[in-house]
Design a protein around this motif. Structure first.
Motif, PDB file in Angstrom:
ATOM      1  N   TYR A  60     -11.871 -11.212  20.004  1.00 43.90           N
ATOM      2  CA  TYR A  60     -10.505 -10.875  20.444  1.00 43.90           C
ATOM      3  C   TYR A  60      -9.571 -10.828  19.218  1.00 43.90           C
ATOM      4  N   ALA A  61      -8.847  -9.734  19.060  1.00 49.46           N
ATOM      5  CA  ALA A  61      -7.932  -9.582  17.913  1.00 49.46           C
ATOM      6  C   ALA A  61      -6.642 -10.357  18.200  1.00 49.46           C
ATOM      7  N   CYS A  79     -15.051 -15.479  24.528  1.00 49.24           N
ATOM      8  CA  CYS A  79     -14.660 -14.592  23.425  1.00 49.24           C
ATOM      9  C   CYS A  79     -14.747 -15.299  22.079  1.00 49.24           C
ATOM     10  N   GLY A  80     -14.997 -14.520  21.033  1.00 46.96           N
ATOM     11  CA  GLY A  80     -14.764 -14.942  19.663  1.00 46.96           C
ATOM     12  C   GLY A  80     -13.388 -14.442  19.253  1.00 46.96           C
ATOM     13  N   ALA A  81     -13.084 -14.510  17.961  1.00 50.91           N
ATOM     14  CA  ALA A  81     -11.739 -14.141  17.527  1.00 50.91           C
ATOM     15  C   ALA A  81     -11.770 -13.361  16.220  1.00 50.91           C
ATOM     16  N   VAL A  82     -10.865 -12.388  16.142  1.00 51.86           N
ATOM     17  CA  VAL A  82     -10.693 -11.595  14.924  1.00 51.86           C
ATOM     18  C   VAL A  82      -9.358 -11.979  14.309  1.00 51.86           C
ATOM     19  N   GLU A  88      -3.723 -17.381  11.491  1.00 53.91           N
ATOM     20  CA  GLU A  88      -4.497 -16.975  12.677  1.00 53.91           C
ATOM     21  C   GLU A  88      -5.845 -17.691  12.696  1.00 53.91           C
ATOM     22  N   LEU A  89      -6.432 -17.845  11.536  1.00 53.30           N
ATOM     23  CA  LEU A  89      -7.723 -18.544  11.442  1.00 53.30           C
ATOM     24  C   LEU A  89      -7.573 -20.001  11.885  1.00 53.30           C
ATOM     25  N   LYS A  90      -6.517 -20.658  11.392  1.00 47.96           N
ATOM     26  CA  LYS A  90      -6.300 -22.064  11.770  1.00 47.96           C
ATOM     27  C   LYS A  90      -6.037 -22.190  13.268  1.00 47.96           C
ATOM     28  N   LEU A  91      -5.276 -21.230  13.807  1.00 48.04           N
ATOM     29  CA  LEU A  91      -4.961 -21.282  15.236  1.00 48.04           C
ATOM     30  C   LEU A  91      -6.221 -21.101  16.085  1.00 48.04           C
ATOM     31  N   ALA A  92      -7.066 -20.166  15.655  1.00 52.79           N
ATOM     32  CA  ALA A  92      -8.313 -19.919  16.403  1.00 52.79           C
ATOM     33  C   ALA A  92      -9.179 -21.174  16.411  1.00 52.79           C
ATOM     34  N   LEU A  93      -9.263 -21.833  15.245  1.00 57.48           N
ATOM     35  CA  LEU A  93     -10.090 -23.043  15.168  1.00 57.48           C
ATOM     36  C   LEU A  93      -9.495 -24.129  16.056  1.00 57.48           C
ATOM     37  N   ILE A 276     -20.744  -6.110  17.387  1.00 61.29           N
ATOM     38  CA  ILE A 276     -19.469  -6.837  17.440  1.00 61.29           C
ATOM     39  C   ILE A 276     -18.384  -5.824  17.785  1.00 61.29           C
ATOM     40  N   ILE A 277     -17.533  -6.193  18.730  1.00 54.15           N
ATOM     41  CA  ILE A 277     -16.359  -5.361  19.016  1.00 54.15           C
ATOM     42  C   ILE A 277     -15.129  -6.235  18.859  1.00 54.15           C
ATOM     43  N   GLU A 278     -13.985  -5.595  18.572  1.00 57.73           N
ATOM     44  CA  GLU A 278     -12.775  -6.348  18.237  1.00 57.73           C
ATOM     45  C   GLU A 278     -11.579  -5.919  19.081  1.00 57.73           C
ATOM     46  N   PRO A 279     -11.681  -5.978  20.399  1.00 55.82           N
ATOM     47  CA  PRO A 279     -10.565  -5.499  21.208  1.00 55.82           C
ATOM     48  C   PRO A 279      -9.368  -6.453  21.182  1.00 55.82           C
ATOM     49  N   GLY A 280      -8.194  -5.890  21.146  1.00 56.58           N
ATOM     50  CA  GLY A 280      -6.970  -6.678  21.295  1.00 56.58           C
ATOM     51  C   GLY A 280      -6.246  -6.162  22.534  1.00 56.58           C
ATOM     52  N   ARG A 281      -5.638  -4.984  22.369  1.00 63.22           N
ATOM     53  CA  ARG A 281      -4.833  -4.387  23.432  1.00 63.22           C
ATOM     54  C   ARG A 281      -5.546  -4.320  24.781  1.00 63.22           C
ATOM     55  N   SER A 282      -6.793  -3.838  24.785  1.00 67.37           N
ATOM     56  CA  SER A 282      -7.463  -3.602  26.073  1.00 67.37           C
ATOM     57  C   SER A 282      -7.853  -4.907  26.764  1.00 67.37           C
ATOM     58  N   LEU A 283      -7.748  -6.042  26.075  1.00 67.90           N
ATOM     59  CA  LEU A 283      -7.992  -7.327  26.738  1.00 67.90           C
ATOM     60  C   LEU A 283      -6.715  -7.923  27.322  1.00 67.90           C
TER      61      LEU A 283
END
Ligand code: LLP
Length: 422
Positions: A60-61, A79-82, A88-93, A276-283
């Motif tokens: 997820y972007a 989901c994983g994260a992009v 953003e990396l710290k927030l995802a973790l 690997i896909i990196e959707p943002g908007r469509s999610l």
């Protein structure tokens, strides 16, 4: 099934809850309103489409929407994260994303953020010569080998607004194929720091034709063949994000996640790759609207204006990209209300401050609720405090119909705090 619907008597609902009732219960200011079940449905559309493709990752972007509660929900759904920044990396973790499902992207990643990425074991996309040098340095400092993908710029035209096109040969992102050998040699020269695991491309955003993804995927698997021919064991093909949504509510048949995945499925299977896909908007985009109140109606020259309390500060896409986002009133207009063509504008001191142009709407009374749809992606995450508008609160409707605050609105006091003790 879509979360926002109009009842026969003209009221807007989010799932089974009347938006007008929510407006009466929450703070009197613009707010973002999400449907949690819609987010779940959007993820499920991808998960189901990916069935049969083993080890695939939905990254997820986070740039599309970084609400912490939403991130936790997406993580729970698998989901994983992009990521494109250290924060953003710290927030995802912190939201608990599995680092082995995270991808750190970007054309200007800095050393200190790359060190965190190396320590945490996330995938890193190599974007340029200097980026590769920095990743090598970060790997040495962290004392760990980094799994890298080469971000290849395949020069495929995504047929979108130039500001959201990223895979054309003159764009600032990725590496061009004529330099591929330099990067392969550089990876070979750093066996203790880098492990090449795949190739990545991202063409752009708001793409509405899946052939575009297929064209890029064909080029990408050819690059992967070339890379493998040199002895690299690469397993991952990352085709980026970019699937568009129906902003016009036109009922036009737009490609679904399944159409997107199906168009690359055989290619992926033919090379035994992990996708690997990196959707943002469509999610996330269609799960939300910005809820505003009408301040008043005025006419200047030949133009009619509906002035609302929301603005380009809360939602900048129309101003920045001339983007269309659907607008409607949350309650039925009185039978005698005149229908006119309006520009829907905010109170910010700029003529760029519009949410919609030339919209046919019944003349609304002061205080009427007015929503801007498809506001889940790149709206709150791009909001500013221009004119000291302060970023709005966010709420979601849960599965059981309850309405929960998922982010506090910023206040005047928050602004004053930046100057305390100075
Ligand atoms: N992966 C990469 C490397 C990206 O640069 C992006 C978006 C995505 C994935 C997610 O793309 P999506 O699935 O959301 O289209 N602010 C603009 C959109 C900028 C997109 C930037 N990159 C807008 O409001 O339309």
């Amino acid at each position: 099934q879509h979360c926002f619907t109009k009842s026969p008597d003209g009221f807007l609902y989010c799932e089974d809850t009347k938006v007008q009732d929510i407006m009466e219960k929450v703070e009197k200011r613009p707010f973002y309103l999400y449907s949690k079940p819609q987010i779940t449905r959007n993820v499920e559309a991808y998960t189901e489409a990916l069935e049969g493709l083993k080890n695939s990752i939905i990254g997820y972007a986070i740039k599309a929407n970084n609400n912490f509660k939403i991130l936790q929900h997406l993580r729970k759904l698998g989901c994983g994260a992009v990521l494109v920044s250290g924060n953003e990396l710290k927030l995802a973790l912190r939201a608990g994303f599995d680092p082995t499902k995270c991808i750190f992207n970007g054309n200007g990643k800095i050393l200190e953020d790359l060190i965190i990425a190396a320590q945490e074991g996330v995938f890193v996309n190599v974007d340029s010569e200097f980026d590769l040098e920095n990743i090598v340095a970060a790997a040495r400092i962290a004392g760990s080998k980094v799994n890298v993908l080469l971000r290849i710029n395949p020069d495929v035209d995504p047929q979108v607004h130039p500001y959201v096109a990223t895979g054309n040969k003159n764009s600032k992102f990725g590496i061009r194929n004529e330099k591929l050998q330099w990067f392969l040699d550089a990876v070979k020269a750093h066996p203790n720091e880098l492990k090449l695991v795949g190739a990545h491309c991202h063409l752009g955003s708001t793409i509405t034709k899946v052939d575009i993804f297929r064209d890029a995927a064909v080029l990408m698997v050819n690059y992967i063949d070339e890379i493998r021919a040199q002895g690299f064991e690469v397993d991952y093909l990352n085709i980026g994000g970019g699937l568009g949504i129906d902003y016009y509510h036109s009922c036009a048949v737009l490609p679904t996640p399944r159409d997107l995945i199906d168009t690359v499925r055989e290619l992926v299977l033919s090379r035994n790759l992990n996708l690997i896909i990196e959707p943002g908007r469509s999610l996330i985009a269609n799960s939300c609207c910005l809820v505003n109140r009408v301040t008043g109606v005025k006419t200047n020259g030949t133009k009619n204006f509906i002035v609302i309390d929301g603005s380009m500060a809360e939602l900048i896409r129309p101003s920045l990209y001339d983007a269309y986002q659907h607008i409607e009133l949350v309650s039925p207009a009185p039978p005698d209300a005149e229908v006119s063509t309006f520009d829907v504008v905010g109170p910010v001191c700029e003529s760029a401050d519009f949410l919609g142009k030339e919209r046919k709407l019944p003349t609304p009374a002061k205080g009427t609720g007015l929503v801007v749809h498809d506001a889940g992606a790149y709206c709150m995450s791009m909001a500013s405090t221009y004119n000291l508008k302060m970023r709005p609160p966010e709420y979601w409707v849960e599965e059981d119909g309850s309405v929960t605050k998922i982010r506090h609105g910023e206040t005047f006091e928050d602004h004053i705090r930046f100057f305390e003790g100075l």
